[in-house]
Design an enzyme around this catalytic site. Structure first.
Site, mmCIF file in Angstrom:
data_model
loop_
_atom_site.group_PDB
_atom_site.id
_atom_site.type_symbol
_atom_site.label_atom_id
_atom_site.label_comp_id
_atom_site.label_asym_id
_atom_site.label_seq_id
_atom_site.Cartn_x
_atom_site.Cartn_y
_atom_site.Cartn_z
ATOM 1 N N PRO A 33 0.840 -1.195 0.000
ATOM 2 C CG PRO A 33 -0.654 -1.538 1.732
ATOM 3 C CD PRO A 33 0.653 -2.021 1.199
ATOM 4 C CE LYS A 34 2.714 7.389 -3.511
ATOM 5 N NZ LYS A 34 2.465 8.393 -2.445
ATOM 6 C CD1 TRP A 35 2.369 2.536 3.738
ATOM 7 C CD2 TRP A 35 0.636 3.011 5.061
ATOM 8 N NE1 TRP A 35 1.913 1.348 4.236
ATOM 9 C CE2 TRP A 35 0.842 1.612 5.057
ATOM 10 C CE3 TRP A 35 -0.395 3.543 5.824
ATOM 11 C CZ2 TRP A 35 0.038 0.744 5.788
ATOM 12 C CZ3 TRP A 35 -1.188 2.683 6.560
ATOM 13 C CH2 TRP A 35 -0.968 1.299 6.530
ATOM 14 C CG ASP A 180 -1.476 8.942 -2.059
ATOM 15 O OD1 ASP A 180 -2.552 9.344 -2.512
ATOM 16 O OD2 ASP A 180 -0.443 9.622 -2.030
ATOM 17 N N GLY A 181 -2.687 4.603 -2.883
ATOM 18 C CA GLY A 181 -2.502 3.757 -4.048
ATOM 19 C C GLY A 181 -1.650 2.555 -3.695
#
Length: 359
Positions: A33-35, A180-181
């Site tokens: 996951p994009k934090w 975020d993605g």
């Protein structure tokens, strides 16, 4: 503070990611996951702790609760890459995180108690006397999992998978939590500071831009009409790429006041398109540069120090096709980091690559 004795010492520029339009399915990748927080490399040597940032400046004083957690939860001697975040019942709160960058120690202490931050780890650069930056990510990840096996909140290990379908599922469902993605990392890749060797897939196109000037609003001389945005080219030139133009009226007045300390003259400004312009005078809208025909000089120049994240749809040549939308300020970013490299699509295409010999 005693000198640290680590195989990797601060400051270290974090390894970066290049935006791509969709999750790669080429194999050999690990997905996370994009934090949505402050990128941080944490250095611990016994009781000595330093928190590095995206711009390599220490953030240690702003997060005393993270320092305490690092001493309690991380290995005795290590260097860990990750993200500082503030988690709430409604998801990640980036605005609360921004408020932590404050000069008053009393306010930092108060916020550390009322809105405590957490650290999400996703890479291991050093452990004990071993420099791990040259080892494959798959090995670094396995060592990180072992090192953080006993860790408790507020220190966390980010989830990771090599399953593309699972990564796609994360991309679709984690957005509601404020993530975020997705980030994709080559399993065989070394840790390369300040190099865009990872891939990021985001839900919307965004860009970090330098604010280099403003135009006043038609309703009055003390209201911001639009902010002028810039991106740095490979040769270090600050290119004019577009504007942000949509703010509530009250915010336009506040922005005008907030920006006054950054107002400067055109002499030495990267957009001194008219050449020599008298100090303190803003060119009239009718003025144009003899060397740059058509450029609108009707703006007040600012020292290029502020960084803002904007949303945009697409590029047309080297500029944003439409007026961008304000997303957030980025106090954790240096203006020099705002380059075209971060954009997910090429900003130009050589005619010679389409028709050989043309251009």
């Amino acid at each position: 503070m005693a000198a640290m004795r680590l195989p990797v010492l601060p400051p270290v520029a974090p390894m970066l990611a290049k935006a791509v339009p969709e999750i790669p399915s080429t194999g050999g990748l690990s997905f996370e996951p994009k934090w949505d927080g402050f990128r941080s490399i944490i250095f611990r040597d016994g009781d000595e702790v330093e928190i590095g940032s995206r711009n390599e400046k220490p953030m240690t004083r702003y997060f005393p609760e993270v320092v305490a957690a690092v001493r309690a939860q991380l290995p005795e001697r290590c260097v860990v890459d990750g993200e500082i975040v503030i988690a709430t019942a409604g998801g990640l709160d980036f605005e609360a995180l921004q408020q932590r960058i404050h000069p008053a120690a009393s306010r930092v202490t108060m916020l550390s108690e009322t809105t405590p931050a957490s650290f999400v780890a996703f890479d291991l650069l050093a452990l004990g006397d071993d420099d791990l930056t040259g080892r494959p990510f798959a090995e670094r990840r396995a060592l990180l999992e072992q090192a953080l096996a006993p860790a408790q909140p507020p220190v966390h290990l980010t989830p990771a998978t090599t399953d593309v379908a699972e990564a796609q599922r994360w991309f679709e469902i984690f957005e509601g939590a404020g993530l975020d993605g997705v980030v994709a990392k080559p399993l065989d890749g070394a840790y390369l500071p300040d190099k865009r060797v990872m891939f990021k897939i985001k839900h919307a196109r965004t860009a970090d831009c330098v604010v280099a000037g403003y135009r006043v609003h038609k309703s009055g001389p003390d209201l911001i009409g639009s902010l002028l945005l810039g991106l740095y080219t490979p040769d270090g030139t600050l290119a004019s790429v577009g504007v942000i133009g949509s703010f509530p009226m009250a915010r336009r007045r506040e922005l005008f006041t907030e920006l006054q300390p950054l107002v400067t003259g055109f002499e030495g400004h990267p957009w001194n398109w008219a050449g020599q312009v008298p100090e303190g005078r803003t060119p009239r809208s009718s003025e144009t540069s003899r060397w740059n025909a058509g450029k609108d000089l009707s703006f007040t120049p600012l020292r290029p120090e502020l960084v803002v994240e904007v949303r945009y749809d697409h590029m047309e040549g080297p500029r944003f096709r439409h007026t961008t939308q304000f997303n957030r300020w980025r106090p954790d970013r240096e203006p020099e980091s705002c380059t075209y490299d971060q954009l997910e699509r090429p900003v130009s295409f050589a005619l010679n690559d389409i028709v050989p010999g043309l251009g």
